[in-house]
Structure formats: structure tokens, C-alpha cells
Design an enzyme around this catalytic site. Structure first.
Site, short mmCIF file in Angstrom:
data_model
loop_
_atom_site.label_atom_id
_atom_site.label_comp_id
_atom_site.label_asym_id
_atom_site.label_seq_id
_atom_site.Cartn_x
_atom_site.Cartn_y
_atom_site.Cartn_z
N CYS A 2 46.22 -66.80 99.78
CA CYS A 2 46.54 -66.80 98.25
C CYS A 2 47.81 -65.64 98.23
CB CYS A 2 45.48 -66.49 97.55
SG CYS A 2 43.91 -67.40 97.69
N ARG A 27 51.97 -68.91 100.69
CA ARG A 27 50.71 -68.38 100.95
C ARG A 27 49.53 -69.14 100.69
NH1 ARG A 27 50.93 -63.03 102.35
NH2 ARG A 27 48.71 -62.77 101.84
N TRP A 73 45.10 -70.68 97.84
CA TRP A 73 44.50 -71.35 99.22
C TRP A 73 43.25 -71.33 99.28
CZ3 TRP A 73 42.40 -71.02 103.87
CH2 TRP A 73 42.52 -71.85 104.77
N ASN A 99 42.76 -62.19 96.56
CA ASN A 99 43.22 -62.77 97.82
C ASN A 99 42.27 -62.28 98.86
OD1 ASN A 99 44.46 -63.65 100.01
ND2 ASN A 99 45.91 -62.06 100.14
N GLY A 100 41.26 -63.18 99.47
CA GLY A 100 40.62 -62.86 100.61
C GLY A 100 39.15 -63.32 100.37
N GLU A 484 54.36 -75.83 121.69
CA GLU A 484 55.10 -75.60 120.31
C GLU A 484 55.55 -76.94 119.87
OE1 GLU A 484 54.71 -73.37 118.48
OE2 GLU A 484 56.55 -73.20 117.32
N LYS A 488 54.60 -78.32 116.08
CA LYS A 488 55.44 -78.28 115.08
C LYS A 488 55.37 -79.88 114.42
CE LYS A 488 56.41 -75.12 114.14
NZ LYS A 488 56.00 -73.89 114.65
N GLU A 491 51.98 -80.30 112.26
CA GLU A 491 51.87 -79.69 111.20
C GLU A 491 52.94 -79.99 110.20
OE1 GLU A 491 52.31 -75.45 111.50
OE2 GLU A 491 54.24 -75.78 112.80
N HIS A 507 45.82 -86.11 135.24
CA HIS A 507 44.40 -85.81 134.89
C HIS A 507 43.79 -86.13 133.68
CE1 HIS A 507 44.73 -83.82 138.70
NE2 HIS A 507 46.07 -83.04 138.23
N LYS A 606 50.93 -70.05 104.82
CA LYS A 606 51.91 -69.28 105.81
C LYS A 606 51.29 -68.22 106.37
CE LYS A 606 55.77 -68.23 107.51
NZ LYS A 606 56.35 -69.13 108.86
#
Ligand code: F6R
Length: 611
Positions: A2, A27, A73, A99-100, A484, A488, A491, A507, A606
Site C-alpha cells: 500500500c 506499491r 494492495w 500500510n501494513g 531471472e 521476468k 510476472e 533430470h 513493488k
């Protein structure tokens, strides 16, 4: 997560808040809301993006010199209008943005319900404002005192701002575990989750510390802690330009940030690395440089992309410093019972410096005697402050949710730390040291060259954009790059992708390969080149479609792969700084072609300030 922003001063608060919320949307972007004093304390909120709220507010005549806003969020309660912030107290005279997470909200809620409180939303935040209201009524105290008393009973993390209908020029804010910055203007004050909504008005800021309460009233700022002890605000001057947080002509922040990498890597080395003078100085690691030099092992903790940077760093420290390294997901590390000895060194890597799991991991390690070195991008962030020492990455604000320039800056800093330590320990020869400095100095130009591949990568993206799966394979230093690249793509384009060490393919994952499966090989010329070539042949034998990232001039792979993307040659250890560039561009173009919201992918935020 948030984002929160608040304003009090001479200006119209609403435009300041809306602009600020747009800057903080990275955020969280499930819903947005504002509170203003327009005759009375009014709250407007809506599911969706800040622009949806803005459109609704534009239809009304709203004037207020004080206000606060929130972009959410979701943690408790699905994203909808009701769960959006701000939340009112029962009598609607108080409003909160938060926020939290309030961990003990359920028991507080039950207690308040038994006292006649009714709740409209499913959020923990609404419980907090009712709790403050209840304490104020029962203790017949000031609002500030009620906030303080409430916070002493709260378990969890918060950055909050509270407005009251009875104190129309007052903002009360507090933090524990979630960031909050106060901007000091001329007879005006700003509050925000980070400095980006503030910087165009003032660069004088105070970072609120955990357990501190800020009271802004009568044109003044007072800070105390939750034990009621007055604190002296520590004013810092930020060195951040407004242009750095705007798109600058690019269609998306992510593309801008990808193209900023020659500059951000250079900025990261500035004043620290000079090949001409054979000098490497890390001003942020002085007192504890000896601890790192003498450490018997190194633990790296991080999440996501930063964890991938940590994996590359493992190779740096092993190769140059001959130091055993463990790279841990912060979220796992904190919930094990890790063996940490006095004098162990922990490097915490975090772009935002606010990732809850990474913060908790270092707090645990610190409590057991470890030395913590932070590698953060956001100056003054919680992880930077919770570390003994560290090095900032100086990549500039990263707004796109998918991390790009922060990754290459992290690699740069970690490389410099490893090389400097190797020099101190005597595990690298002077000539190798110099050679590596020269090569590092060449990296920004080589990234510039790799970025010229953009058109070719856009063309390839078009051919593969409709695939449902991708495999990314690499070995050695390029294995974390494969992880990575896959992250990318997942997401931002929502295509399923897996990264593997190329030899591990046999394997299991090889069973996935058929003519439908694109396989991205990072096959640059290094010590495992021949082995990777064999892996490519194994994929070709099963009709997989190979996109290979190769070193300029490679002839062999050219004959095998459907597509080759040629990047400049460099030392094997530095190759991740180049080989990741085409993978960032590939995911970007595929996501754009699939009409995905590149800068704000679904379900993500983010900075992950909840566990
Ligand atoms: C991926 C991404 C995330 C972050 C992770 C850690 O593109 O951005 O995986 O890397 O959430 O964030 P920081 O580095 O801020 O601790």
C-alpha cells in the site's frame, strides 16, 4: 504494501494527494481513496486505479488544505470499494490510512464489537481506527495520546496517518515496520510511503523511525516515541531529481529503466571504482570491512530478483574470495532455526529496502550476533537502517514493478564488494584485480551495445508471444540469469516459465520439450560453453525451439538455434550484467504485445512489506 500520502499547508490538498498516489501506485493498485476536510471529514474511495478515483472526484467541488490518500494492495479483505482506505471510526470523526498488517486485529475486533462497534469493511485497518476512538472515549484523553496508547497494544506492522474532524489542521502519523517519510516545505508538510510524492515540493525530509509518532499541527512537527519520550527530528536533504521519477518519453517505466542501465551501472561505480588508479573504495563498508575479510562464511538473504543477484554474488565470493557462501530466501531463513555464529556476515539485498521477509531475516541474524551489510537501492530505507553498514546501489528510483536496473546495480555493488574483499584477503592477484576493474569499467558501454538489440528482440517476441510455456537454461554465472529471465516473463506477461541449470534439464524438464516449447539458452562463451552447446543439441533433437543468447561472433550455435541474439564479450563473472539485458527486453515486448499492464502486473506490488 500500500502507498500512503498526506498533505497539510496552503495548497489545495487533493491534487497533491492524487499526484502522490499515482507515484506510489507501484506499491499497490487494487483500490484508492482520499479523506479531506470539506466542511466535515469526508472520505471518497473506489476499487481500481487512482485514475478511476480521480475521474469520480473531478465531478465534485472539493476544497481542502488538508487531506490524505491511500492506494491499496489487499491483505485483509478482497479489493472492493468498502475495503478501500481511508476508514472511518464509528462516529465518522476520525479517519485512518494504513500500510501494513495488524496481526491481533481479530481479538481487538471482537472486543470492540462487544462494546457496540459495527464494522463496515473486512480490514484490520478499520479495527485500528475504532480502537483509537474507543481508547480516546474511555480515557478522556487527546487524540495523540489515544493513538499512542493504541499503538502500545498493537501487534504487527504499520505506517498510519490519522485525520480528525475536530482538529482540522492536524495530521498524526506513526510507523513500525512500514516506511513513512515526512517532507518539510515552507509552512506545509507532506507524508508519504517514500519520497517520490514529495520531491517536487521539497527535498528536506525526515524518515520516521519505528515506534515513532509524528504530530503535525499549527505549522510545526513534533515527534515522540510510543513511550511518550520526545524525539528530535533528523532532517535530511535528498539528492533526487524529479525527472528521475517520470517516464521521460518512454511508453513504460520498465522500458525506461531497462534503457537507463548503462547510466545506472555507471552511477553505481562512480567514485568507487577506478581502473586507471587500480582503486576500489566502498565508503559504506569501513568499520566492518575487517569482519567481512575475516568471516568464515557469508550468508546472503534476499527475495525475488534480489535473491537472483545473491546467487550470482555467491559465485563472485567463492571465485574471488574463496569464501563459503549460502544464499537464502529471506522468507525461509527467518522461519528456520538457522545456525548463525558470532561474527558471521550476512548480506541483505533489497531494491526497496522494505521487504518484510528480508528485514525480519536480518533482525533475526543480528540478534544472534551476525554483522549485517545492506545492499539497498532506496536511501534511508528500513533495511539500510537496520544494517550495520552497507553499500547503496544508486540506481535511481525503480518504479516499474518488474525489477531491472536494480538487478544490474546490485550485481555491480556485489562484484565490487567481492573484489575489494579479495584484494584485502590476498585471494586475487594484482593483475587479475586490475583486469577485472578494467572489464567492469567497460560494462556500461557494452550494456549500451546490448540495448541496440531491442528491434531484433521485439521481432522475436512477436513470433513467440502466444506460447504458453517457456524454458530458460544457463550454467555457471548464467544459471541465476536463467532464473531471472523466467521470473521476468512470468510476472509481466503471465506466461508460465521455468529457469533451470542447463545440465539439470536431463533430470526432468526435458520431458516438457516438444515443437511447441521455446527454450531460451544463455550460451555465452565461457567455461561451460561446450557443455551448453551439447544441451542445445539435446533440445534440438526433441524439436524444441531455441532462442540463444550468445557471444558476438559465435558461429557454432548460429547453425543450431532458430534465433541467436549476440551480446558483447566480457569476463565470465561479469556476463550476467549483459546476458540479462535481452531477457528483460524479451519479457517486456512479449508483455506489451499481450496487452498486459507492464508497469503494474496483476497481483503484484513493488515493495512487499507484508510477509
Ligand atoms: C521481480 C521483483 C521482485 C523483487 C522482490 C524483492 O521483478 O521485483 O521479485 O525482487 O520482491 O524486492 P526487494 O529487492 O525490494 O527486496
Amino acid at each position: 504494501m500500500c502507498g500512503i500520502v498526506a498533505y497539510v499547508g496552503e495548497r489545495e490538498a487533493l491534487p497533491v494527494i492524487i499526484k502522490g498516489l499515482k507515484r506510489l501506485e507501484y506499491r499497490g493498485y487494487d483500490s484508492a481513496g482520499v479523506a479531506l476536510i470539506n466542511g466535515e471529514l469526508q472520505v471518497f474511495k473506489k476499487k481500481g486505479k487512482v485514475t478511476d478515483l480521480e475521474t469520480q472526484l473531478n465531478e465534485q467541488e472539493l476544497k481542502s488544505n488538508i487531506g490524505m490518500g491511500h492506494t491499496r494492495w489487499a491483505t485483509h479483505g478482497e479489493p472492493n470499494d468498502t475495503n478501500a482506505h481511508p476508514h472511518y471510526s464509528l462516529d465518522k470523526k476520525l479517519a485512518i490510512i494504513h500500510n501494513g498488517i495488524i496481526e491481533n486485529y481479530a481479538s481487538l475486533k471482537q472486543e470492540l464489537i462487544s462494546k457496540g462497534h459495527e464494522f463496515i469493511s473486512e480490514t484490520d485497518s478499520e479495527v485500528l481506527v475504532h480502537f483509537i476512538e474507543d481508547i480516546k472515549a474511555n480515557n478522556n484523553c487527546t487524540l495523540v495520546e489515544a493513538v499512542r496508547l493504541a499503538l502500545t497494544k498493537i501487534i504487527g506492522a504499520y505506517a498510519i496517518v490519522i485525520m480528525s474532524q475536530d482538529d482540522t489542521n492536524t495530521l498524526i502519523a506513526a510507523r513500525k515496520g512500514s516506511p513513512l517519510v515526512i517532507g518539510l516545505g515552507k509552512e506545509e508538510f507532506f507524508l508519504a510511503s517514500d519520497a517520490t510524492p514529495i520531491i517536487e515540493y521539497t527535498n528536506e525530509v525526515v524518515y520516521l523511525n519505528d515506534h515513532e509518532i509524528a504530530v503535525i499541527e499549527n505549522n510545526g512537527l513534533k515527534i515522540k516515541n510510543t513511550e511518550d519520550t520526545p524525539m528530535t527530528p533528523y532532517i535530511q536533504t535528498l539528492d533526487m531529481e524529479l525527472e528521475a521519477i517520470e517516464k521521460g518519453g518512454y511508453e513504460h517505466f520498465m522500458l525506461k529503466e531497462i534503457f537507463e542501465q548503462p547510466r545506472s551501472v555507471l552511477d553505481c561505480m562512480r567514485g568507487r571504482l577506478s581502473a586507471t588508479d587500480a582503486r576500489l573504495t566502498l565508503g559504506g563498508i569501513r568499520e566492518y570491512a575487517g569482519a567481512l575479510e575475516n568471516a568464515e562464511r557469508l550468508i546472503i538473504v534476499a527475495c525475488g530478483t534480489s535473491w537472483h543477484a545473491g546467487l550470482v554474488a555467491e559465485y563472485f565470493f567463492e571465485e574471488f574470495c574463496r569464501l563459503p557462501v549460502e544464499v537464502e530466501y529471506a522468507s525461509e531463513f527467518r522461519y528456520r532455526n538457522p545456525v548463525i555464529k558470532e561474527g558471521d556476515v550476512v548480506i541483505a539485498i533489497s531494491q526497496s529496502g522494505e521487504t518484510a521477509d528480508t528485514l525480519a531475516a536480518i533482525e533475526l541474524a543480528r540478534s544472534r550476533g551476525a554483522i549485517i551489510l545492506g545492499v539497498c537501492n532506496v536511501v534511508g530505507s528500513s533495511i539500510a537502517r537496520a544494517s550495520h553498514e552497507g553499500s547503496y546501489t544508486h540506481a535511481g528510483p525503480e518504479i516499474g514493478v518488474a525489477s531491472t536496473k536494480a538487478f544490474t546495480a546490485q550485481l555491480t555493488v556485489l562484484f565490487m564488494i567481492a573484489l575489494r574483499m579479495a584484494q584485502r584477503k590476498g585471494t586475487i592477484t594484482e593483475s587479475k584485480f586490475r583486469e577485472m576493474l578494467v572489464e567492469m569499467e567497460n560494462i556500461p558501454n557494452k550494456i549500451e551495445k546490448a540495448l541496440k538489440l531491442n528491434d531484433q528482440i521485439e521481432y522475436i517476441s512477436d513470433l513467440f508471444k502466444d506460447k504458453s510455456n517457456f524454458l530458460y537454461l544457463g550454467r555457471g554465472y548464467n544459471f541465476p540469469v536463467a532464473l531471472e529471465g523466467a521470473l521476468k516473463l512470468k510476472e509481466i506477461s503471465y506466461i508460465h516459465a521455468e529457469g533451470y541449470p542447463a545440465a539439470e534439464m536431463k533430470h526432468g524438464p526435458i520431458a516438457l520439450i516438444d515443437e511447441e516449447m521455446p527454450v531460451v539458452f544463455i550460451a555465452t562463451r565461457d567455461s561451460s560453453y561446450e557443455k551448453v552447446v551439447s544441451n542445445i543439441q539435446e533440445v534440438k533433437a526433441r524439436k524444441g525451439k531455441v532462442i540463444a543468447i550468445v557471444t558476438e561472433g559465435d558461429k557454432l550455435i548460429n547453425q543450431m538455434a532458430e534465433f541467436v541474439i549476440e551480446i558483447p564479450a566480457t569476463n565470465e563473472a561479469l556476463m550476467p550484467l549483459l546476458s540479462v539485458i535481452p531477457l528483460q527486453l524479451l519479457s517486456y515486448h512479449i508483455a506489451v504485445m499481450r496487452d498486459c499492464n507492464v508497469d503494474q502486473p496483476r497481483n503484484l506490488a513493488k515493495s512487499v512489506t507484508v510477509e
